[in-house]
Design an enzyme around this catalytic site. Structure first.
Site, PDB file in Angstrom:
ATOM      1  N   GLY A   1       0.813  -1.223   0.145  1.00 54.88           N
ATOM      2  CA  GLY A   1      -0.010  -0.115   0.038  1.00 54.88           C
ATOM      3  C   GLY A   1       0.802   1.246   0.158  1.00 54.88           C
ATOM      4  O   GLY A   1       0.413   2.287  -0.549  1.00 54.88           O
TER       5      GLY A   1
ATOM      6  N   ASP B   1       3.452   1.921  -1.643  1.00 54.57           N
ATOM      7  CA  ASP B   1       4.005   2.461  -2.786  1.00 54.57           C
ATOM      8  C   ASP B   1       2.921   2.544  -4.031  1.00 54.57           C
ATOM      9  O   ASP B   1       3.228   3.528  -4.627  1.00 54.57           O
ATOM     10  CB  ASP B   1       5.029   0.947  -3.310  1.00 54.57           C
ATOM     11  N   THR B   2       1.894   1.805  -3.838  1.00 54.03           N
ATOM     12  CA  THR B   2       0.959   1.856  -5.173  1.00 54.03           C
ATOM     13  C   THR B   2      -0.555   1.977  -4.648  1.00 54.03           C
ATOM     14  O   THR B   2      -1.483   2.042  -5.369  1.00 54.03           O
ATOM     15  CB  THR B   2       0.918   0.742  -5.735  1.00 54.03           C
TER      16      THR B   2
ATOM     17  N   GLY C   1     -13.772   0.239   7.752  1.00 56.29           N
ATOM     18  CA  GLY C   1     -13.602   0.238   9.111  1.00 56.29           C
ATOM     19  C   GLY C   1     -13.680  -1.239   9.370  1.00 56.29           C
ATOM     20  O   GLY C   1     -13.975  -1.637  10.452  1.00 56.29           O
TER      21      GLY C   1
ATOM     22  N   GLU D   1       0.959 -13.704   2.125  1.00 55.39           N
ATOM     23  CA  GLU D   1      -0.110 -13.491   0.862  1.00 55.39           C
ATOM     24  C   GLU D   1       0.441 -14.060  -0.278  1.00 55.39           C
ATOM     25  O   GLU D   1      -0.299 -14.786  -0.861  1.00 55.39           O
ATOM     26  CB  GLU D   1      -0.783 -12.153   0.590  1.00 55.39           C
TER      27      GLU D   1
END
Length: 253
Positions: free
Chosen positions: A16, A18-19, A48, A83
């Site tokens: 997140g 970086d891109t 949330g 992941e």
């Protein structure tokens, strides 16, 4: 992908920092515009909703395609690496399609863990007690980076890259045969050639007229032996995912 309950068309794996607010966000918006159901973890966080590793793992398993976006600080995120390990597992065991995107990094960087990737892994090996996890991350990086994918440097700008990715995803999910991108095909061949070069440096090749094939035949034998292409139903990308972990060999002439 093997028959099972599918909840998402696409799972996005990305760093997140970086891109997340630019390229990945724009890619996600374009995919959603095509009515694809996309799992983007940070979107759930914005709403949330806490995203546990169990939820993420389930989302990967129930997705048709996983897109891995390699960026400069990708390896600094253990979440990304965990992941990635699951994505590679699903690619091998469930036939899931995986597509790497190289954003501001050359494929050799994650493949060989150079630059920022090397720095991140040096810290992991110093800090973590379970070094087997680190090795799993290394293996997953190498396997994913060996797949042919999309390299930002081969496109005029990000929008052109996003368009190409969306087009291929559309072909993949609709079962259509996409136009062959020879740049990506050659990227896969170059990866294979790198492995062959490493092997060649460790052996002495003796050239004898009696064992040499005609010059024009050698590339053919090499390509067939290296990739072991066999006809199979499905898209080119699904077929390409079968080449994961290929161990190229010199042809037996």
């Amino acid at each position: 992908m093997s028959s099972q309950r599918v909840s998402y068309d696409i799972f996005l794996n990305f760093q997140g920092k970086d891109t997340g607010k630019n390229f990945t966000d724009h890619l996600c918006a374009n995919l959603v515009r095509k009515r694809f159901n996309v799992f983007k973890g940070e979107k759930e966080l914005e709403r949330g909703t806490p995203v546990s590793p169990e939820i993420t793992k389930g989302a990967i398993e129930k997705s048709r395609i996983s897109i891995v976006i390699f960026s400069k600080s990708y390896a600094s995120s253990t979440r990304c690496l965990e992941e990635l390990v699951r994505i590679v597992e699903c690619m091998k065991t469930k036939g899931q399609v995986a597509i790497p995107i190289f954003y501001d990094v050359e494929p050799s960087v994650p493949r060989r863990q150079k630059g920022g990737f090397q720095e991140a892994f040096t810290k992991y090996e110093e800090m973590l007690e379970k070094t087997e996890n680190v090795q799993m991350w290394r293996n997953a990086l190498e396997e994913m980076a060996n797949l042919s994918g999309f390299n930002l440097q081969e496109y005029r700008d990000e929008s052109e890259l996003i368009k190409a990715v969306v087009e291929e995803i559309s072909c993949e999910l609709s079962g259509q045969l996409p136009f062959i991108n020879f740049k990506k095909l050659l990227a896969g061949v170059n990866s294979c050639l790198e492995k062959v070069q490493i092997q060649a440096n460790t052996i002495k090749v003796q050239w004898r007229e009696s064992t040499m094939a005609p010059p024009l035949m050698f590339p053919f034998f090499f390509f067939v032996r290296c990739f072991r292409i066999t006809p199979n139903k499905g898209s080119l990308r699904s077929l390409q995912s079968r080449f994961n972990g290929v161990n190229p060999q010199w042809p037996h002439l």
